[in-house]
Design a protein around this motif. Structure first.
Motif, PDB file in Angstrom:
ATOM      1  N   GLN A 195      73.564  -9.364  80.872  1.00  0.00           N
ATOM      2  CA  GLN A 195      73.601  -8.583  79.636  1.00  0.00           C
ATOM      3  C   GLN A 195      74.346  -9.300  78.513  1.00  0.00           C
ATOM      4  OE1 GLN A 195      74.753  -4.586  80.368  1.00  0.00           O
ATOM      5  NE2 GLN A 195      73.160  -4.298  81.877  1.00  0.00           N
ATOM      6  N   MET A 196      75.085 -10.353  78.843  1.00  0.00           N
ATOM      7  CA  MET A 196      75.872 -11.040  77.818  1.00  0.00           C
ATOM      8  C   MET A 196      75.031 -11.988  76.978  1.00  0.00           C
ATOM      9  SD  MET A 196      79.411 -11.681  79.897  1.00  0.00           S
ATOM     10  CE  MET A 196      79.652 -13.232  79.098  1.00  0.00           C
ATOM     11  N   ASN A 197      73.905 -12.430  77.551  1.00  0.00           N
ATOM     12  CA  ASN A 197      72.963 -13.228  76.784  1.00  0.00           C
ATOM     13  C   ASN A 197      73.584 -14.495  76.205  1.00  0.00           C
ATOM     14  OD1 ASN A 197      70.368 -13.615  75.927  1.00  0.00           O
ATOM     15  ND2 ASN A 197      70.700 -12.612  73.942  1.00  0.00           N
ATOM     16  N   ASP A 198      74.402 -15.185  76.987  1.00  0.00           N
ATOM     17  CA  ASP A 198      74.847 -16.512  76.560  1.00  0.00           C
ATOM     18  C   ASP A 198      74.716 -17.462  77.749  1.00  0.00           C
ATOM     19  OD1 ASP A 198      77.057 -16.206  78.205  1.00  0.00           O
ATOM     20  OD2 ASP A 198      78.418 -15.666  76.584  1.00  0.00           O
ATOM     21  N   GLU A 199      75.312 -18.626  77.645  1.00  0.00           N
ATOM     22  CA  GLU A 199      75.098 -19.643  78.677  1.00  0.00           C
ATOM     23  C   GLU A 199      76.172 -19.627  79.759  1.00  0.00           C
ATOM     24  OE1 GLU A 199      72.285 -21.459  78.922  1.00  0.00           O
ATOM     25  OE2 GLU A 199      71.723 -20.125  77.286  1.00  0.00           O
ATOM     26  N   SER A 200      76.918 -18.564  79.859  1.00  0.00           N
ATOM     27  CA  SER A 200      77.998 -18.496  80.849  1.00  0.00           C
ATOM     28  C   SER A 200      77.439 -18.563  82.272  1.00  0.00           C
ATOM     29  CB  SER A 200      78.774 -17.194  80.699  1.00  0.00           C
ATOM     30  OG  SER A 200      79.335 -17.106  79.417  1.00  0.00           O
ATOM     31  N   VAL A 201      78.234 -19.137  83.170  1.00  0.00           N
ATOM     32  CA  VAL A 201      77.859 -19.167  84.590  1.00  0.00           C
ATOM     33  C   VAL A 201      79.017 -18.607  85.419  1.00  0.00           C
ATOM     34  CG1 VAL A 201      76.250 -21.089  84.431  1.00  0.00           C
ATOM     35  CG2 VAL A 201      78.659 -21.550  84.870  1.00  0.00           C
ATOM     36  N   LEU A 202      78.666 -18.185  86.626  1.00  0.00           N
ATOM     37  CA  LEU A 202      79.665 -17.568  87.510  1.00  0.00           C
ATOM     38  C   LEU A 202      80.326 -18.589  88.415  1.00  0.00           C
ATOM     39  CD1 LEU A 202      78.105 -14.380  89.146  1.00  0.00           C
ATOM     40  CD2 LEU A 202      79.895 -14.516  87.411  1.00  0.00           C
ATOM     41  N   GLY A 203      81.596 -18.372  88.692  1.00  0.00           N
ATOM     42  CA  GLY A 203      82.243 -19.107  89.767  1.00  0.00           C
ATOM     43  C   GLY A 203      81.930 -18.428  91.093  1.00  0.00           C
ATOM     44  N   ILE A 204      82.669 -18.828  92.122  1.00  0.00           N
ATOM     45  CA  ILE A 204      82.496 -18.237  93.454  1.00  0.00           C
ATOM     46  C   ILE A 204      83.578 -17.162  93.631  1.00  0.00           C
ATOM     47  CG2 ILE A 204      82.550 -18.724  95.941  1.00  0.00           C
ATOM     48  CD1 ILE A 204      80.270 -20.199  94.668  1.00  0.00           C
ATOM     49  N   PRO A 205      83.224 -15.971  94.139  1.00  0.00           N
ATOM     50  CA  PRO A 205      84.251 -14.937  94.341  1.00  0.00           C
ATOM     51  C   PRO A 205      85.357 -15.428  95.282  1.00  0.00           C
ATOM     52  CG  PRO A 205      82.051 -14.041  94.711  1.00  0.00           C
ATOM     53  CD  PRO A 205      81.896 -15.524  94.559  1.00  0.00           C
ATOM     54  N   ILE A 254      78.636  -1.672  86.929  1.00  0.00           N
ATOM     55  CA  ILE A 254      79.244  -1.405  88.235  1.00  0.00           C
ATOM     56  C   ILE A 254      78.678  -0.116  88.840  1.00  0.00           C
ATOM     57  CG2 ILE A 254      81.402  -0.811  89.418  1.00  0.00           C
ATOM     58  CD1 ILE A 254      82.850  -2.693  87.449  1.00  0.00           C
ATOM     59  N   SER A 255      78.540   0.904  88.013  1.00  0.00           N
ATOM     60  CA  SER A 255      77.989   2.177  88.511  1.00  0.00           C
ATOM     61  C   SER A 255      76.582   1.983  89.058  1.00  0.00           C
ATOM     62  CB  SER A 255      77.946   3.211  87.386  1.00  0.00           C
ATOM     63  OG  SER A 255      79.242   3.540  87.002  1.00  0.00           O
ATOM     64  N   ASP A 256      75.765   1.202  88.340  1.00  0.00           N
ATOM     65  CA  ASP A 256      74.389   0.948  88.801  1.00  0.00           C
ATOM     66  C   ASP A 256      74.384   0.215  90.142  1.00  0.00           C
ATOM     67  OD1 ASP A 256      73.403   2.163  86.573  1.00  0.00           O
ATOM     68  OD2 ASP A 256      72.908   0.312  85.507  1.00  0.00           O
ATOM     69  N   ILE A 257      75.275  -0.773  90.283  1.00  0.00           N
ATOM     70  CA  ILE A 257      75.327  -1.545  91.537  1.00  0.00           C
ATOM     71  C   ILE A 257      75.792  -0.645  92.691  1.00  0.00           C
ATOM     72  CG2 ILE A 257      76.374  -3.528  92.735  1.00  0.00           C
ATOM     73  CD1 ILE A 257      74.490  -4.311  90.420  1.00  0.00           C
ATOM     74  N   ALA A 261      79.637  -7.808  96.644  1.00  0.00           N
ATOM     75  CA  ALA A 261      79.516  -6.810  95.573  1.00  0.00           C
ATOM     76  C   ALA A 261      80.019  -7.382  94.243  1.00  0.00           C
ATOM     77  CB  ALA A 261      80.310  -5.552  95.939  1.00  0.00           C
ATOM     78  N   VAL A 262      81.143  -8.085  94.294  1.00  0.00           N
ATOM     79  CA  VAL A 262      81.712  -8.671  93.075  1.00  0.00           C
ATOM     80  C   VAL A 262      80.748  -9.710  92.499  1.00  0.00           C
ATOM     81  CG1 VAL A 262      83.538 -10.254  92.292  1.00  0.00           C
ATOM     82  CG2 VAL A 262      84.124  -8.214  93.619  1.00  0.00           C
ATOM     83  N   ASN A 263      80.166 -10.509  93.365  1.00  0.00           N
ATOM     84  CA  ASN A 263      79.202 -11.513  92.927  1.00  0.00           C
ATOM     85  C   ASN A 263      78.025 -10.856  92.195  1.00  0.00           C
ATOM     86  OD1 ASN A 263      78.159 -14.196  92.880  1.00  0.00           O
ATOM     87  ND2 ASN A 263      76.850 -13.720  94.620  1.00  0.00           N
ATOM     88  N   VAL A 264      77.512  -9.785  92.782  1.00  0.00           N
ATOM     89  CA  VAL A 264      76.360  -9.101  92.183  1.00  0.00           C
ATOM     90  C   VAL A 264      76.760  -8.389  90.881  1.00  0.00           C
ATOM     91  CG1 VAL A 264      74.634  -7.283  92.539  1.00  0.00           C
ATOM     92  CG2 VAL A 264      75.186  -8.850  94.401  1.00  0.00           C
ATOM     93  N   MET A 265      77.918  -7.734  90.894  1.00  0.00           N
ATOM     94  CA  MET A 265      78.368  -7.030  89.683  1.00  0.00           C
ATOM     95  C   MET A 265      78.579  -8.007  88.533  1.00  0.00           C
ATOM     96  SD  MET A 265      81.094  -4.425  91.434  1.00  0.00           S
ATOM     97  CE  MET A 265      80.558  -3.066  92.475  1.00  0.00           C
ATOM     98  N   ALA A 266      79.273  -9.103  88.799  1.00  0.00           N
ATOM     99  CA  ALA A 266      79.551 -10.074  87.732  1.00  0.00           C
ATOM    100  C   ALA A 266      78.254 -10.740  87.257  1.00  0.00           C
ATOM    101  CB  ALA A 266      80.544 -11.116  88.226  1.00  0.00           C
TER     102      ALA A 266
END
Lengths: 145, 141
Positions: A100-110, A12-15, A89-94
């Motif tokens: 960094q989690m290195n698994d197959e997870s995908v994001l929903g829509i904010p 979050i700090s980097d974003i 911002a939330v989309n980019v942060m998540a």
């Protein structure tokens, strides 16, 4: 969960720096957010270890972010514009957390959940407070079944 | 050669930011059109077929970026239009999926204005004309 949140704090700090040219402040002991309006955004992470992230941005922080991201004057920032910017911002942060989690997870829509006048309770295991430009962002992580 | 760009993103803020960045980049721009999801992008292309580049987000409601790519590449009228995908998830597997679907290049959010301009020029095979680069990119942004 706490380790994931600590890692997320750095993301979050980097974003904030890269997208909004804002730097997070060191927390002030016993400093409380007080009476503010909070824009609440939720995003789901779907995968082997599903969870959701709930963000509460103080109204003023959302407006500062919108001004910096879009290069507009504060007078031109409506609530709709501020909400759209913090959703992005939330989309980019998540998304950057997922990298960094290195698994197959995908994001929903904010999803914007409206303005609230009270914050979710702070839980040391699942909640993170960030202080930016004297304003507040609270993030909580909730496991999903 | 003027470039006609279609930007696809469900975030109006991101659309605004990309539009402004491209306008200030010094790229020889014909037009910029915008759409908020893949379905709307296809409708825009029906109406304005002169598009020379598409920049699309991947994670969108209604029709996401991958589905848009599949539709574009299955249509003889649009299959040759280069597509740059924008994603917050820069993971190799995720991007490989987009490249398999026909993307020409990718950009990660957030991208600096210089990266956006360079990716567009590289994708189109356009040589950078220093005389057209705005002061915006000469500053240490």
């Amino acid at each position: 969960m706490r380790a994931k949140l600590e890692n997320f704090s750095r993301v979050i700090s980097d974003i904030f720096e890269d997208m909004f040219f804002l730097f997070h402040d060191e927390p002030i002991p016993d400093h409380r957010p007080g009476n503010r309006s909070w824009y609440r955004i939720c995003i789901a992470v779907i995968g082997p270890d599903p969870f959701s992230l709930h963000f509460s941005f103080s109204d003023k922080l959302a407006r500062i972010m919108a001004e910096n991201y879009l290069g507009l004057d504060s007078a031109d920032i409506s609530q709709d514009i501020a909400v759209d910017v913090i959703k992005e911002a939330v989309n980019v942060m998540a998304g950057n957390l997922l990298n960094q989690m290195n698994d197959e997870s995908v994001l929903g829509i904010p999803e914007y959940q409206g303005v609230r006048h009270q914050l979710d309770p702070f839980d040391t295991e699942t909640t993170l407070d960030l202080h930016v430009e004297g304003e507040w962002l609270r993030v909580s992580m909730q496991t999903r079944t | 050669m003027s470039i006609n760009i279609l930007i696809v993103d469900d975030s109006k803020a991101a659309l605004f930011m990309f539009e402004k960045t491209i306008q200030l980049s010094g790229i020889d721009l014909g037009s910029i059109r915008k759409a908020v999801n893949g379905r709307e992008a296809l409708a825009v292309l029906e109406k304005y077929p002169e598009c020379s580049l598409i920049i699309t987000d991947l994670n969108m409601p209604e029709m996401d970026g991958i589905e848009l790519l599949v539709n574009l590449k299955n249509n003889p009228r649009t299959r040759k239009i280069p597509v740059i995908v924008i994603t917050t998830e820069g993971r190799e597997g995720f991007l490989a999926h987009a490249m398999e679907a026909g993307a020409s290049a990718s950009m990660k959010k957030p991208s600096r204005p210089e990266e956006i301009k360079n990716t567009i020029l590289k994708t189109l095979g356009v040589q950078e004309d220093e005389s057209k680069i705005g002061e915006f990119f000469k500053s240490d942004f």
